[in-house]
Design a protein around this motif. Structure first.
Motif, PDB file in Angstrom:
ATOM      1  N   LYS A 151      37.166  54.295  43.363  1.00 18.42           N
ATOM      2  CA  LYS A 151      38.234  53.404  43.803  1.00 18.42           C
ATOM      3  C   LYS A 151      37.999  53.006  45.263  1.00 18.42           C
ATOM      4  N   ASN A 153      39.535  50.069  46.862  1.00 20.37           N
ATOM      5  CA  ASN A 153      40.416  48.919  47.038  1.00 20.37           C
ATOM      6  C   ASN A 153      40.689  48.671  48.527  1.00 20.37           C
ATOM      7  N   ILE A 192      37.250  50.196  40.754  1.00 22.48           N
ATOM      8  CA  ILE A 192      38.312  49.412  41.381  1.00 22.48           C
ATOM      9  C   ILE A 192      37.853  48.977  42.764  1.00 22.48           C
ATOM     10  N   GLY A 194      39.439  45.858  44.613  1.00 24.49           N
ATOM     11  CA  GLY A 194      40.199  44.648  44.923  1.00 24.49           C
ATOM     12  C   GLY A 194      40.253  44.376  46.418  1.00 24.49           C
ATOM     13  N   GLU A 218      37.418  50.458  32.748  1.00 21.47           N
ATOM     14  CA  GLU A 218      38.332  49.672  33.582  1.00 21.47           C
ATOM     15  C   GLU A 218      37.561  49.034  34.739  1.00 21.47           C
ATOM     16  N   SER A 220      38.587  46.511  37.929  1.00 25.99           N
ATOM     17  CA  SER A 220      39.665  45.827  38.646  1.00 25.99           C
ATOM     18  C   SER A 220      39.096  45.263  39.945  1.00 25.99           C
ATOM     19  N   PRO A 222      40.569  42.203  41.808  1.00 23.30           N
ATOM     20  CA  PRO A 222      41.393  41.059  42.210  1.00 23.30           C
ATOM     21  C   PRO A 222      41.147  40.656  43.667  1.00 23.30           C
ATOM     22  N   ILE A 246      40.469  47.709  30.351  1.00 28.80           N
ATOM     23  CA  ILE A 246      41.257  47.004  31.367  1.00 28.80           C
ATOM     24  C   ILE A 246      40.351  46.109  32.191  1.00 28.80           C
ATOM     25  N   ASN A 248      40.838  43.261  35.280  1.00 26.01           N
ATOM     26  CA  ASN A 248      41.743  42.603  36.225  1.00 26.01           C
ATOM     27  C   ASN A 248      40.929  41.789  37.222  1.00 26.01           C
ATOM     28  N   ASN A 250      42.529  39.080  38.799  1.00 35.98           N
ATOM     29  CA  ASN A 250      43.606  38.274  39.364  1.00 35.98           C
ATOM     30  C   ASN A 250      43.224  37.666  40.707  1.00 35.98           C
ATOM     31  N   ASN A 276      44.110  40.670  32.872  1.00 39.60           N
ATOM     32  CA  ASN A 276      44.866  40.013  33.948  1.00 39.60           C
ATOM     33  C   ASN A 276      44.000  38.930  34.579  1.00 39.60           C
TER      34      ASN A 276
END
Length: 589
Positions: A151, A153, A192, A194, A218, A220, A222, A246, A248, A250, A276
């Motif tokens: 992760k 982010n 992740i 983002g 997953e 992610s 965004p 998942i 994402n 976005n 998403n």
């Protein structure tokens, strides 16, 4: 002779261990400022006294290299069982040279303990590409061979950091394959990243990693400024990760062309549960092609959430969207607000969802406020006509693709000088690369040609740049506001470190107050303030609470913030409210 699948056995053992209650050490939210080894004594003791260290949570504290060295020593002795390193928001106020060193110390401690991490969370640490150097050493080490969740982010990686991260993960994959021949290499499940401004090149580099892994469940990413070329690279990588649940993306510019690339990958993702693609400029055609891929008979039975909000989708796509969700028994959320269906389109959509017994999953249906009702319905008719004429549709697609290509070309051409001449939200987002470093390099280049001493001129140029960036912290455009806050934070940190190092704090404070319009400049040739001070004051509400913000500067700001700005012959204060809000924050510190 009986054969054993060591990977499957290890997975079963991991699952069994997950059921056992975790024990560990948490200093989450303690706001400790750990500079020296002595400062870290409390953390070290907690680690040493922990019987079984499954996790170490240091979120919300700030760790310097010396303190990290002390923690690393403790981990050498007690870190063999560590599975989760929860290190969010752990380097607030640290200079860019400190962070990679701290990460290297921690990584060395983990390797010495023969740790096998399952989760590494370094989110909300704005260390940028420089910090990735220390992270890369850790990620390439044996401590991360068993990593399942990564992760990162809001780390300010940028394109350069994204490429460095990708290289580190590829090294980890290769090294983990070599360590024990016959066992599975790095099998990451959750990625992740983002709010990192990875853009096309960073996304393409990570897509290469995803292609190697094939184990992701997953992804992610965004708010990364990725356009259709980067999306196409990611889509290809998704196709070889069949367990993905998942996705994402976005607030990236997927567009119709990116939507087509994603639609091709969807048949290879049978386990997809959450998709998403909100705020991705899909347009009506992009939404339709994605919906058609989701509507394939028997496909994506596990789909629970679908977000297509704020995509300029017209009523012509309604039938395709309804068909996509009609047989999805697990669906609990369909988000379509912020589009341009028009009143008639909204009625048709709700009626079709009632017929398919899916109205209960629909969220609000507020239209995009930038589009008028008349425009929405007009767009609906045009797109309906285009759908009957393949040649017209082809021409529209060509025009859209040309428009996106033009945006990308314009985006590539924006320089720091261009932004400073025209400091708009759009220009800030179009500025490519490590933005903080670009502004610092600009200040250095300008100071070389200055008539005053280089030190003073450098600070003046840098402060003016900060003002123009931070002016966007009052922007109504969320993506630009978030990016402006990130860059402003990084630039202020460098500015104060420079002033302290060169013993120029008093000069800095003077220039700082002048550029905020709080005192007059003695230099009559000084340029006028042509930036939005509201954003500058809003930015300072957060920046003034940072550990790196100098006490002398904070005290000077408190004194002069109460004085009204003089405009012409009348003493008025157009920024009274935002200054009062800042004053309240300063008083609480």
């Amino acid at each position: 002779m009986t054969t054993f699948n060591l990977t499957e056995i290890q997975e079963q053992l991991n699952k069994a261990s997950e059921k056992t209650p975790e024990s560990g050490v948490s200093f989450n939210g303690k706001s400790l400022k750990l500079n020296s080894e002595a400062d870290a004594e409390e953390v070290v003791k907690a680690i040493e006294q922990c019987q079984k260290l499954d996790y170490l949570d240091l979120e919300g504290n700030t760790l310097g290299p010396d303190a990290a060295k002390a923690v690393a020593k403790a981990l050498e002795a007690k870190g063999s069982s560590l599975k989760r390193a929860l290190w969010k928001d752990m380097f607030t106020g640290r200079m860019k040279t400190e962070i990679p060193l701290a990460l290297e110390y921690l990584g060395t401690g983990l390797c010495a303990a023969q740790t096998r991490l399952v989760e590494l969370d370094l989110s909300d640490n704005a260390f940028g590409p420089v910090g990735v150097k220390g992270l890369a050493t850790l990620l390439s080490s044996s401590a991360c061979f068993t990593l399942r969740e990564l992760k990162l982010n809001n780390n300010g990686l940028g394109i350069t950091g994204g490429k460095m991260l990708a290289k580190a993960l590829l090294n980890c994959h290769e090294n983990s394959s070599k360590e024990n021949v016959g066992t599975a290499p790095l099998a990451l499940r959750v990625f992740i990243a983002g709010r990192n401004r990875l853009e096309n090149d960073g996304a393409a580099a990570l897509a290469e990693v995803f292609t190697k892994l094939t184990t992701l469940e997953e992804i992610s990413m965004p708010q990364n400024g990725i356009y259709h070329k980067g999306i196409a690279a990611l889509a290809q990588a998704l196709s070889v990760n069949p367990r993905l649940k998942i996705l994402n993306l976005n607030d990236n510019t997927v567009g119709p062309e990116g939507a087509r690339a994603l639609a091709k990958s969807l048949p290879n993702l049978p386990d997809l549960e959450k998709l998403n693609l909100g705020d991705c400029l899909l347009k009506t055609r992009g939404a339709s092609v994605l919906a058609e891929a989701l509507a394939n008979e028997g496909a994506h039975r596990n789909l629970m959430e679908l977000n297509l909000s704020f995509n300029e989708i017209g009523a012509a796509s309604i039938d395709a969207i309804v068909a996509a969700v009609a047989d999805k028994q697990e669906l609990t959320s369909l988000v379509l607000d912020g589009n341009v269906f028009g009143s008639k389109g909204r009625e048709n959509l709700e009626g079709a969802l009632i017929a398919s017994q899916k109205l209960s999953v629909l969220g609000s249906l507020e239209e995009n406020e930038s589009e008028s009702e008349g425009d929405s319905e007009s767009g609906e008719e045009t797109e309906s006509e285009d759908s009957d004429d393949e040649n017209k549709t082809s021409e529209v697609e060509k025009e859209d693709d040309q428009e996106i290509s033009k945006i990308e070309k314009d985006k590539q051409n924006v320089t720091v000088q261009d932004f400073l001449k025209n400091p708009t939200a759009e220009n800030l987002l179009r500025l490519q690369g490590d933005k903080i470093q670009l502004f610092l390099e600009h200040a250095k280049s300008q100071s070389v040609n200055g008539h005053e001493s280089q030190k003073e001129t450098y600070a003046e140029v840098l402060i003016r740049s900060i003002m123009k960036v931070s002016s966007l912290c009052a922007s109504g455009y969320m993506d630009a506001r978030i990016e402006a806050e990130r860059v402003t934070d990084g630039l202020y940190m460098e500015l104060f470190a420079y002033a302290t190092k060169t013993d120029q704090v008093s000069q800095l404070n003077n220039v700082f107050l002048i550029n905020l319009g709080l005192i007059k400049s003695e230099d009559k040739t000084a340029g006028r303030i042509d930036w939005n001070l509201e954003g500058c004051f809003k930015a300072l509400e957060k920046i003034s609470t940072k550990d790196y913000f100098l006490t002398e500067t904070r005290n000077a700001l408190k004194v002069f913030i109460e004085l009204p700005i003089k405009t012409g012959k009348v003493r008025v204060d157009p920024f009274q409210n935002v200054k009062a809000s800042l004053k309240k924050v300063l008083d609480q510190i």
